[in-house]
Design a protein around this motif. Sequence first.
Motif, mmCIF file in Angstrom:
data_model
loop_
_atom_site.group_PDB
_atom_site.id
_atom_site.type_symbol
_atom_site.label_atom_id
_atom_site.label_comp_id
_atom_site.label_asym_id
_atom_site.label_seq_id
_atom_site.Cartn_x
_atom_site.Cartn_y
_atom_site.Cartn_z
ATOM 1 N N PHE A 190 -0.982 2.854 -10.359
ATOM 2 C CA PHE A 190 -2.236 2.241 -9.904
ATOM 3 C C PHE A 190 -1.970 0.974 -9.098
ATOM 4 C CE2 PHE A 190 -5.597 -0.931 -10.651
ATOM 5 C CZ PHE A 190 -6.647 -0.305 -10.000
ATOM 6 N N THR A 191 -1.154 0.068 -9.638
ATOM 7 C CA THR A 191 -0.881 -1.178 -8.920
ATOM 8 C C THR A 191 -0.114 -0.919 -7.630
ATOM 9 O OG1 THR A 191 1.068 -1.501 -10.336
ATOM 10 C CG2 THR A 191 -0.957 -2.642 -10.966
ATOM 11 N N GLN A 192 0.711 0.121 -7.624
ATOM 12 C CA GLN A 192 1.430 0.469 -6.402
ATOM 13 C C GLN A 192 0.458 0.898 -5.307
ATOM 14 O OE1 GLN A 192 4.086 3.986 -6.405
ATOM 15 N NE2 GLN A 192 5.652 2.611 -5.579
ATOM 16 N N LEU A 193 -0.520 1.738 -5.683
ATOM 17 C CA LEU A 193 -1.505 2.202 -4.713
ATOM 18 C C LEU A 193 -2.431 1.075 -4.260
ATOM 19 C CD1 LEU A 193 -2.383 5.647 -6.313
ATOM 20 C CD2 LEU A 193 -1.411 5.306 -4.041
ATOM 21 N N VAL A 194 -2.807 0.188 -5.191
ATOM 22 C CA VAL A 194 -3.663 -0.945 -4.826
ATOM 23 C C VAL A 194 -2.943 -1.859 -3.841
ATOM 24 C CG1 VAL A 194 -4.722 -3.067 -5.690
ATOM 25 C CG2 VAL A 194 -5.071 -0.925 -6.906
ATOM 26 N N ALA A 195 -1.673 -2.165 -4.134
ATOM 27 C CA ALA A 195 -0.902 -3.020 -3.226
ATOM 28 C C ALA A 195 -0.777 -2.388 -1.846
ATOM 29 C CB ALA A 195 0.482 -3.282 -3.815
ATOM 30 N N MET A 196 -0.545 -1.081 -1.826
ATOM 31 C CA MET A 196 -0.435 -0.385 -0.548
ATOM 32 C C MET A 196 -1.771 -0.400 0.206
ATOM 33 S SD MET A 196 0.870 3.509 0.047
ATOM 34 C CE MET A 196 2.286 3.147 -0.990
ATOM 35 N N GLY A 197 -2.865 -0.140 -0.521
ATOM 36 C CA GLY A 197 -4.179 -0.110 0.100
ATOM 37 C C GLY A 197 -4.595 -1.460 0.659
ATOM 38 N N ALA A 251 -7.568 4.163 -5.510
ATOM 39 C CA ALA A 251 -6.340 4.090 -6.314
ATOM 40 C C ALA A 251 -6.587 4.593 -7.730
ATOM 41 C CB ALA A 251 -5.819 2.660 -6.340
ATOM 42 N N ALA A 252 -7.711 4.180 -8.332
ATOM 43 C CA ALA A 252 -8.015 4.583 -9.709
ATOM 44 C C ALA A 252 -8.221 6.089 -9.818
ATOM 45 C CB ALA A 252 -9.263 3.848 -10.203
ATOM 46 N N LEU A 253 -8.925 6.689 -8.855
ATOM 47 C CA LEU A 253 -9.191 8.128 -8.934
ATOM 48 C C LEU A 253 -7.929 8.943 -8.658
ATOM 49 C CD1 LEU A 253 -11.495 10.020 -9.551
ATOM 50 C CD2 LEU A 253 -11.944 10.231 -7.116
ATOM 51 N N ILE A 254 -7.075 8.475 -7.759
ATOM 52 C CA ILE A 254 -5.808 9.162 -7.501
ATOM 53 C C ILE A 254 -4.979 9.221 -8.779
ATOM 54 C CG2 ILE A 254 -3.578 8.985 -6.324
ATOM 55 C CD1 ILE A 254 -5.062 7.889 -3.891
ATOM 56 N N VAL A 255 -4.902 8.093 -9.497
ATOM 57 C CA VAL A 255 -4.133 8.054 -10.742
ATOM 58 C C VAL A 255 -4.776 8.944 -11.795
ATOM 59 C CG1 VAL A 255 -3.407 6.564 -12.639
ATOM 60 C CG2 VAL A 255 -3.207 5.763 -10.280
ATOM 61 N N LYS A 256 -6.108 8.927 -11.870
ATOM 62 C CA LYS A 256 -6.817 9.754 -12.851
ATOM 63 C C LYS A 256 -6.560 11.236 -12.614
ATOM 64 C CE LYS A 256 -11.389 10.608 -14.822
ATOM 65 N NZ LYS A 256 -12.833 10.266 -14.769
ATOM 66 N N LYS A 257 -6.405 11.631 -11.341
ATOM 67 C CA LYS A 257 -6.159 13.030 -11.018
ATOM 68 C C LYS A 257 -4.690 13.415 -11.142
ATOM 69 C CE LYS A 257 -10.160 13.834 -8.076
ATOM 70 N NZ LYS A 257 -10.657 14.931 -8.936
ATOM 71 N N GLY A 258 -3.851 12.462 -11.517
ATOM 72 C CA GLY A 258 -2.444 12.777 -11.726
ATOM 73 C C GLY A 258 -1.584 12.696 -10.492
ATOM 74 N N GLY A 259 -2.030 11.977 -9.485
ATOM 75 C CA GLY A 259 -1.214 11.794 -8.298
ATOM 76 C C GLY A 259 -1.202 13.000 -7.393
ATOM 77 N N GLU A 317 -0.027 15.993 -7.610
ATOM 78 C CA GLU A 317 -0.348 17.302 -8.186
ATOM 79 C C GLU A 317 -1.852 17.536 -8.223
ATOM 80 O OE1 GLU A 317 0.627 20.973 -9.322
ATOM 81 O OE2 GLU A 317 2.070 19.383 -8.829
ATOM 82 N N GLY A 318 -2.595 16.498 -8.577
ATOM 83 C CA GLY A 318 -4.043 16.641 -8.647
ATOM 84 C C GLY A 318 -4.721 16.665 -7.299
ATOM 85 N N LEU A 319 -4.045 16.208 -6.256
ATOM 86 C CA LEU A 319 -4.637 16.172 -4.921
ATOM 87 C C LEU A 319 -4.386 17.432 -4.113
ATOM 88 C CD1 LEU A 319 -3.702 12.505 -3.891
ATOM 89 C CD2 LEU A 319 -5.912 13.325 -4.712
ATOM 90 N N ARG A 320 -3.634 18.364 -4.662
ATOM 91 C CA ARG A 320 -3.259 19.540 -3.889
ATOM 92 C C ARG A 320 -4.379 20.572 -3.805
ATOM 93 N NH1 ARG A 320 1.957 19.185 -2.605
ATOM 94 N NH2 ARG A 320 2.056 21.333 -1.883
ATOM 95 N N ALA A 322 -0.313 8.790 1.365
ATOM 96 C CA ALA A 322 0.811 8.197 0.652
ATOM 97 C C ALA A 322 0.935 8.753 -0.758
ATOM 98 C CB ALA A 322 0.645 6.678 0.588
ATOM 99 N N ALA A 323 -0.209 9.158 -1.337
ATOM 100 C CA ALA A 323 -0.195 9.696 -2.703
ATOM 101 C C ALA A 323 0.221 11.155 -2.760
ATOM 102 C CB ALA A 323 -1.566 9.520 -3.341
ATOM 103 N N GLY A 324 0.320 11.833 -1.595
ATOM 104 C CA GLY A 324 0.815 13.207 -1.582
ATOM 105 C C GLY A 324 -0.196 14.269 -1.234
ATOM 106 N N ALA A 325 -1.365 13.899 -0.662
ATOM 107 C CA ALA A 325 -2.362 14.897 -0.257
ATOM 108 C C ALA A 325 -1.816 15.754 0.883
ATOM 109 C CB ALA A 325 -3.655 14.215 0.154
#
Length: 325
Positions: free
Chosen positions: A271-278, A93-101, A103-106, A148-151
């Motif tokens: 971040f909290t959204q991704l943590v709750a989902m995870g 969750a922390a790294l996904i947020v750091k990469k900007g969601g 857009e950063g995972l594409r 879920a984060a958009g990869a």
Amino acid sequence: QRGNPSWIFLWKQLTGVALGVVAFAVLAKIDAEHWRKWAWPALWIAIITMTVIVIPGMPSAIAPRINGSKRFLLGGSIQPSEFGKLALVLWTAALIVKKGGAEGLRRLTKGLMPFGIILGVLSLLCALQPDFSVVLFYALVMGAMLFAAGARIGHFVFLGALALPLVWSEINRLEYVMKRLLGFAGAAGAEAEVNYQLTQSLIAVGSGGLFGVGFGQGRQQYGFLPLPYNDFIGSNVGEEWGFVGMVGLIGLYALWGWLGFRIAKQARTPFTQLVAMGLTITLLVTAYLHIGVVTGLLPTTGLTLPFVSYGRSNMLLSLVMTGIL
């Protein structure tokens, strides 16, 4: 057989419940956003403790071999791979947020590759124990969070194709994994050797009928069904509480999952959204994989039933995740 008092399992489990309830009460009062700064330390703690277990020559007092595997620390009281689940969720969750969601995972190299490296390290440590079911579990949870984060789906397919030869070689190296897969598929000659647990589990669930034989009245727990207190405790539920009990148990996990996803939807930050989902995915996948195994829908694997199976690490983790949620 071991000369322990009859209440030893109950006492140990109650200590796990007590620790878990305290952790639940404390964590429920802490803003989950604070976990973001603990993501990397939690991951390093998980990696270090899982490494200690598989170091050759480690004394049995530190890393005992139980049922042919080295998965525990300090005489079997701590299972690092269980807490690795929480660390994996927080770090992902922390790294996904750091990469900007999304857009950063594409991008494959700078987007998904760091996740793949950490997943590879954790998977290697689990394979050395050996514990192949946790390897697949880590991949499922991380993959669900990234999706879920958009990869991109194409990146999952590409990385899966790259990992397939390595996974297949590990399946062949870990002979018990191949035997379980062949047994589940009904291959000739494999069934009797590896399907004993499944056969006894189905006898237990089937003999429960509609309402079960009664609490504490099950016969499979008297040495017929291996590990009836953790990896196959769902079989005992089916035998003693019947079809109604199993449906009720599945319904309770579904309710827990619905509440978890509702919390994720209402979370204030990404971040909290991704943590709750995870965390929600982690508990639901664990529960339904366990139920799938004891009812013969999935190959035999060693996953506990959250809140129900014996084991202080399992109980503590379940209550910790609920407290964070």
